[in-house]
Design a protein around this motif. Sequence first.
Motif, PDB file in Angstrom:
ATOM      1  N   ALA A  76     -21.654  -7.311   9.944  1.00  0.00           N
ATOM      2  CA  ALA A  76     -20.318  -6.700   9.921  1.00  0.00           C
ATOM      3  C   ALA A  76     -20.044  -6.141   8.536  1.00  0.00           C
ATOM      4  CB  ALA A  76     -19.269  -7.750  10.282  1.00  0.00           C
ATOM      5  N   GLY A 126       0.828  -1.211   0.000  1.00  0.00           N
ATOM      6  CA  GLY A 126       0.000   0.000   0.000  1.00  0.00           C
ATOM      7  C   GLY A 126       0.858   1.255   0.000  1.00  0.00           C
ATOM      8  N   VAL A 139      -2.092  -0.852  -9.637  1.00  0.00           N
ATOM      9  CA  VAL A 139      -3.162  -1.807  -9.335  1.00  0.00           C
ATOM     10  C   VAL A 139      -2.764  -3.273  -9.635  1.00  0.00           C
ATOM     11  CG1 VAL A 139      -5.499  -2.513  -9.986  1.00  0.00           C
ATOM     12  CG2 VAL A 139      -5.048  -0.136  -9.386  1.00  0.00           C
ATOM     13  N   GLY A 195     -15.960  -1.578  10.071  1.00  0.00           N
ATOM     14  CA  GLY A 195     -14.495  -1.581  10.075  1.00  0.00           C
ATOM     15  C   GLY A 195     -13.923  -1.394   8.694  1.00  0.00           C
ATOM     16  N   ALA A 243      -8.760  -7.784  12.898  1.00  0.00           N
ATOM     17  CA  ALA A 243      -9.656  -8.942  12.950  1.00  0.00           C
ATOM     18  C   ALA A 243      -9.793  -9.511  14.372  1.00  0.00           C
ATOM     19  CB  ALA A 243      -9.155 -10.015  11.988  1.00  0.00           C
ATOM     20  N   ASP A 288     -17.296  -1.177  -3.369  1.00  0.00           N
ATOM     21  CA  ASP A 288     -15.955  -1.480  -2.844  1.00  0.00           C
ATOM     22  C   ASP A 288     -15.595  -2.940  -3.103  1.00  0.00           C
ATOM     23  OD1 ASP A 288     -13.653  -1.766  -1.206  1.00  0.00           O
ATOM     24  OD2 ASP A 288     -14.363  -0.116   0.060  1.00  0.00           O
ATOM     25  N   LEU A 317     -21.510  -3.972  13.235  1.00  0.00           N
ATOM     26  CA  LEU A 317     -20.085  -3.737  13.448  1.00  0.00           C
ATOM     27  C   LEU A 317     -19.493  -3.133  12.183  1.00  0.00           C
ATOM     28  CD1 LEU A 317     -18.223  -6.852  14.922  1.00  0.00           C
ATOM     29  CD2 LEU A 317     -17.904  -4.465  15.492  1.00  0.00           C
TER      30      LEU A 317
HETATM   31  C1  B12 Z   1      -4.899  -4.590  -1.893  1.00  0.00           C
HETATM   32  C2  B12 Z   1      -5.505  -3.264  -2.258  1.00  0.00           C
HETATM   33  C3  B12 Z   1      -6.296  -3.203  -3.411  1.00  0.00           C
HETATM   34  C4  B12 Z   1      -6.659  -4.454  -4.237  1.00  0.00           C
HETATM   35  C5  B12 Z   1      -7.747  -5.237  -3.464  1.00  0.00           C
HETATM   36  C6  B12 Z   1      -7.619  -6.736  -3.689  1.00  0.00           C
HETATM   37  C7  B12 Z   1      -8.566  -7.501  -2.798  1.00  0.00           C
HETATM   38  N1  B12 Z   1      -8.875  -8.691  -3.257  1.00  0.00           N
HETATM   39  O1  B12 Z   1      -8.993  -7.068  -1.744  1.00  0.00           O
HETATM   40  C8  B12 Z   1      -7.175  -3.827  -5.557  1.00  0.00           C
HETATM   41  C9  B12 Z   1      -6.045  -3.773  -6.562  1.00  0.00           C
HETATM   42  C10 B12 Z   1      -8.393  -4.509  -6.194  1.00  0.00           C
HETATM   43  C11 B12 Z   1      -7.476  -2.395  -5.123  1.00  0.00           C
HETATM   44  C12 B12 Z   1      -8.246  -1.546  -5.893  1.00  0.00           C
HETATM   45  C13 B12 Z   1      -8.416  -0.210  -5.597  1.00  0.00           C
HETATM   46  N2  B12 Z   1      -7.844   0.470  -4.575  1.00  0.00           N
HETATM   47 CO1  B12 Z   1      -6.911  -0.390  -3.093  1.00  0.00          CO
HETATM   48  N3  B12 Z   1      -5.742  -0.935  -1.765  1.00  0.00           N
HETATM   49  C14 B12 Z   1      -5.268  -2.102  -1.455  1.00  0.00           C
HETATM   50  C15 B12 Z   1      -4.306  -1.956  -0.236  1.00  0.00           C
HETATM   51  C16 B12 Z   1      -2.869  -1.907  -0.739  1.00  0.00           C
HETATM   52  C17 B12 Z   1      -4.371  -3.029   0.827  1.00  0.00           C
HETATM   53  C18 B12 Z   1      -5.756  -3.316   1.413  1.00  0.00           C
HETATM   54  C19 B12 Z   1      -5.640  -4.592   2.237  1.00  0.00           C
HETATM   55  O2  B12 Z   1      -6.002  -5.658   1.781  1.00  0.00           O
HETATM   56  N4  B12 Z   1      -5.044  -4.493   3.438  1.00  0.00           N
HETATM   57  C20 B12 Z   1      -4.760  -5.643   4.292  1.00  0.00           C
HETATM   58  C21 B12 Z   1      -5.974  -5.958   5.164  1.00  0.00           C
HETATM   59  C22 B12 Z   1      -5.649  -7.133   6.077  1.00  0.00           C
HETATM   60  O3  B12 Z   1      -6.231  -4.828   5.946  1.00  0.00           O
HETATM   61  P1  B12 Z   1      -7.674  -4.116   6.024  1.00  0.00           P
HETATM   62  O4  B12 Z   1      -8.394  -4.298   4.748  1.00  0.00           O
HETATM   63  O5  B12 Z   1      -7.482  -2.732   6.541  1.00  0.00           O
HETATM   64  O6  B12 Z   1      -8.464  -4.973   7.082  1.00  0.00           O
HETATM   65  C23 B12 Z   1      -8.164  -5.028   8.447  1.00  0.00           C
HETATM   66  C24 B12 Z   1      -8.863  -3.935   9.289  1.00  0.00           C
HETATM   67  O7  B12 Z   1      -9.175  -2.770   8.571  1.00  0.00           O
HETATM   68  C25 B12 Z   1     -10.052  -4.630   9.871  1.00  0.00           C
HETATM   69  N5  B12 Z   1     -11.297  -4.702   9.099  1.00  0.00           N
HETATM   70  C26 B12 Z   1     -11.498  -4.772   7.767  1.00  0.00           C
HETATM   71  N6  B12 Z   1     -12.783  -4.911   7.497  1.00  0.00           N
HETATM   72  C27 B12 Z   1     -13.453  -4.943   8.643  1.00  0.00           C
HETATM   73  C28 B12 Z   1     -14.805  -5.054   8.925  1.00  0.00           C
HETATM   74  C29 B12 Z   1     -15.238  -5.029  10.247  1.00  0.00           C
HETATM   75  C30 B12 Z   1     -16.681  -5.154  10.540  1.00  0.00           C
HETATM   76  C31 B12 Z   1     -14.293  -4.866  11.293  1.00  0.00           C
HETATM   77  C32 B12 Z   1     -14.766  -4.764  12.681  1.00  0.00           C
HETATM   78  C33 B12 Z   1     -12.925  -4.751  11.014  1.00  0.00           C
HETATM   79  C34 B12 Z   1     -12.515  -4.793   9.702  1.00  0.00           C
HETATM   80  O8  B12 Z   1      -9.591  -5.959  10.068  1.00  0.00           O
HETATM   81  C35 B12 Z   1      -8.764  -6.333   8.955  1.00  0.00           C
HETATM   82  C36 B12 Z   1      -7.772  -7.369   9.388  1.00  0.00           C
HETATM   83  O9  B12 Z   1      -6.943  -6.946  10.447  1.00  0.00           O
HETATM   84  C37 B12 Z   1      -4.787  -0.578   0.348  1.00  0.00           C
HETATM   85  C38 B12 Z   1      -3.733   0.213   1.126  1.00  0.00           C
HETATM   86  C39 B12 Z   1      -3.764  -0.088   2.597  1.00  0.00           C
HETATM   87  N7  B12 Z   1      -2.602  -0.009   3.201  1.00  0.00           N
HETATM   88  O10 B12 Z   1      -4.804  -0.340   3.180  1.00  0.00           O
HETATM   89  C40 B12 Z   1      -5.234   0.137  -0.928  1.00  0.00           C
HETATM   90  C41 B12 Z   1      -6.271   1.245  -0.830  1.00  0.00           C
HETATM   91  C42 B12 Z   1      -7.376   0.890   0.133  1.00  0.00           C
HETATM   92  N8  B12 Z   1      -6.800   1.283  -2.203  1.00  0.00           N
HETATM   93  C43 B12 Z   1      -7.002   2.487  -2.638  1.00  0.00           C
HETATM   94  C44 B12 Z   1      -7.494   2.810  -3.931  1.00  0.00           C
HETATM   95  C45 B12 Z   1      -7.503   4.277  -4.293  1.00  0.00           C
HETATM   96  C46 B12 Z   1      -7.945   1.813  -4.808  1.00  0.00           C
HETATM   97  C47 B12 Z   1      -8.558   2.036  -6.202  1.00  0.00           C
HETATM   98  C48 B12 Z   1      -9.542   3.202  -6.330  1.00  0.00           C
HETATM   99  C49 B12 Z   1      -7.369   2.165  -7.178  1.00  0.00           C
HETATM  100  C50 B12 Z   1      -7.709   2.440  -8.599  1.00  0.00           C
HETATM  101  N9  B12 Z   1      -7.229   3.568  -9.037  1.00  0.00           N
HETATM  102  O11 B12 Z   1      -8.377   1.683  -9.237  1.00  0.00           O
HETATM  103  C51 B12 Z   1      -9.255   0.666  -6.462  1.00  0.00           C
HETATM  104  C52 B12 Z   1     -10.723   0.659  -5.985  1.00  0.00           C
HETATM  105  C53 B12 Z   1     -11.450  -0.561  -6.407  1.00  0.00           C
HETATM  106  C54 B12 Z   1     -12.781  -0.674  -5.682  1.00  0.00           C
HETATM  107  N10 B12 Z   1     -13.845  -0.205  -6.308  1.00  0.00           N
HETATM  108  O12 B12 Z   1     -12.852  -1.148  -4.568  1.00  0.00           O
HETATM  109  C55 B12 Z   1      -6.658   3.534  -1.588  1.00  0.00           C
HETATM  110  C56 B12 Z   1      -7.893   4.129  -0.921  1.00  0.00           C
HETATM  111  C57 B12 Z   1      -7.747   5.616  -0.728  1.00  0.00           C
HETATM  112  C58 B12 Z   1      -8.909   6.151   0.036  1.00  0.00           C
HETATM  113  N11 B12 Z   1      -8.577   6.774   1.140  1.00  0.00           N
HETATM  114  O13 B12 Z   1     -10.030   6.021  -0.324  1.00  0.00           O
HETATM  115  C59 B12 Z   1      -5.715   2.727  -0.631  1.00  0.00           C
HETATM  116  C60 B12 Z   1      -5.747   3.193   0.847  1.00  0.00           C
HETATM  117  C61 B12 Z   1      -4.288   2.880  -1.223  1.00  0.00           C
HETATM  118  C62 B12 Z   1      -3.748   4.278  -1.138  1.00  0.00           C
HETATM  119  N12 B12 Z   1      -2.990   4.581  -0.118  1.00  0.00           N
HETATM  120  O14 B12 Z   1      -4.014   5.094  -1.979  1.00  0.00           O
HETATM  121  N13 B12 Z   1      -6.853  -2.088  -3.948  1.00  0.00           N
END
Ligand code: B12
Length: 212
Positions: free
Chosen positions: A144, A49, A59, A177, A198, A99, A175
């Motif tokens: 969630a 990220g 992407v 997140g 998580a 999303d 919930l």
């Molecule tokens: C991988 C990724 C993608 C992949 C997703 C693949 C997939 N199968 O999921 C792909 C390439 C598809 C993608 C696409 C896009 N992405 Co993206 N992506 C990411 C990235 C690098 C990692 C996300 C991730 O998986 N993190 C790892 C997991 C484990 O963490 P997490 O999701 O945060 O989840 C944890 C917690 O948040 C929590 N949690 C999550 N869900 C829930 C739900 C509940 C109920 C609870 C309690 C907790 C909880 O627990 C999880 C585990 O610990 C992030 C950057 C980042 N550092 O977050 C950008 C990011 C989210 N993406 C971004 C962007 C801009 C996009 C695109 C618009 C890019 C584009 N130009 O096309 C598209 C949008 C597509 C769409 N319509 O959704 C931006 C968002 C910016 C913003 N503030 O809105 C980010 C932040 C990157 C950046 N810094 O610019 N992306």
Amino acid sequence: MELLEELYEAVLTGDFFTTPDLTRRGLDEGFAPQALIDDAMIPAMAEAGRLFEEEDYFVPELLSSGRAIKASLEILHPLLRAGNAEYVGKVVIGTVQGDLHDIGKSLVAVMMQGAGFDVIDLGTDVSPSEVVAAIEEHKPDVVALSALLTTTMLAMPRTIDAIVDAGLRDQVQVLLGGAPMNEKTAKEFGGDGYADNANAAVRLALELVGAS
Ligand code: B12
């Protein structure tokens, strides 16, 4: 190279052919599934990220890293599920409308299953009406919702409004997140709780159903 480092590198470089082997090797070497996730995969995704923000990654690279994690999770899934047993409640989970991010949501889903929840995973891009229909069909204790984009997180209050309009709000705990969320926003959106990872999500869900 140490195993966790190798797994980190494989996820970071999107090497989805290698991550399953490394995951199996890690388990053979005695690493807990959670350690492989927390100490290698999540930090690697965070670095991906960061590189995306710096425009070193685009992407396709993120997609490959996501695929690499998912290939690994397929192996860990049954182990995480077997972690606990006793039924504690039912969860409907999904990533909100517009999303497509599903790695974090899937991790939360798997961990909830491991804690004894029956989990119905609606996938990604889930509309408010799909959530309402799932509540009517499955009668969950907890809904969630995950959002990773600052734009799509606005689908959360819309989804909660739809649950209210359907007269179902008092039947479920909601919930919220995902990376752009925090405690304050979750409250403003009308959620019952927020967690930033998580493990915390599972603890909160257990609390909300009175099973902790
Ligand atoms: C991988 C990724 C993608 C992949 C997703 C693949 C997939 N199968 O999921 C792909 C390439 C598809 C993608 C696409 C896009 N992405 Co993206 N992506 C990411 C990235 C690098 C990692 C996300 C991730 O998986 N993190 C790892 C997991 C484990 O963490 P997490 O999701 O945060 O989840 C944890 C917690 O948040 C929590 N949690 C999550 N869900 C829930 C739900 C509940 C109920 C609870 C309690 C907790 C909880 O627990 C999880 C585990 O610990 C992030 C950057 C980042 N550092 O977050 C950008 C990011 C989210 N993406 C971004 C962007 C801009 C996009 C695109 C618009 C890019 C584009 N130009 O096309 C598209 C949008 C597509 C769409 N319509 O959704 C931006 C968002 C910016 C913003 N503030 O809105 C980010 C932040 C990157 C950046 N810094 O610019 N992306």
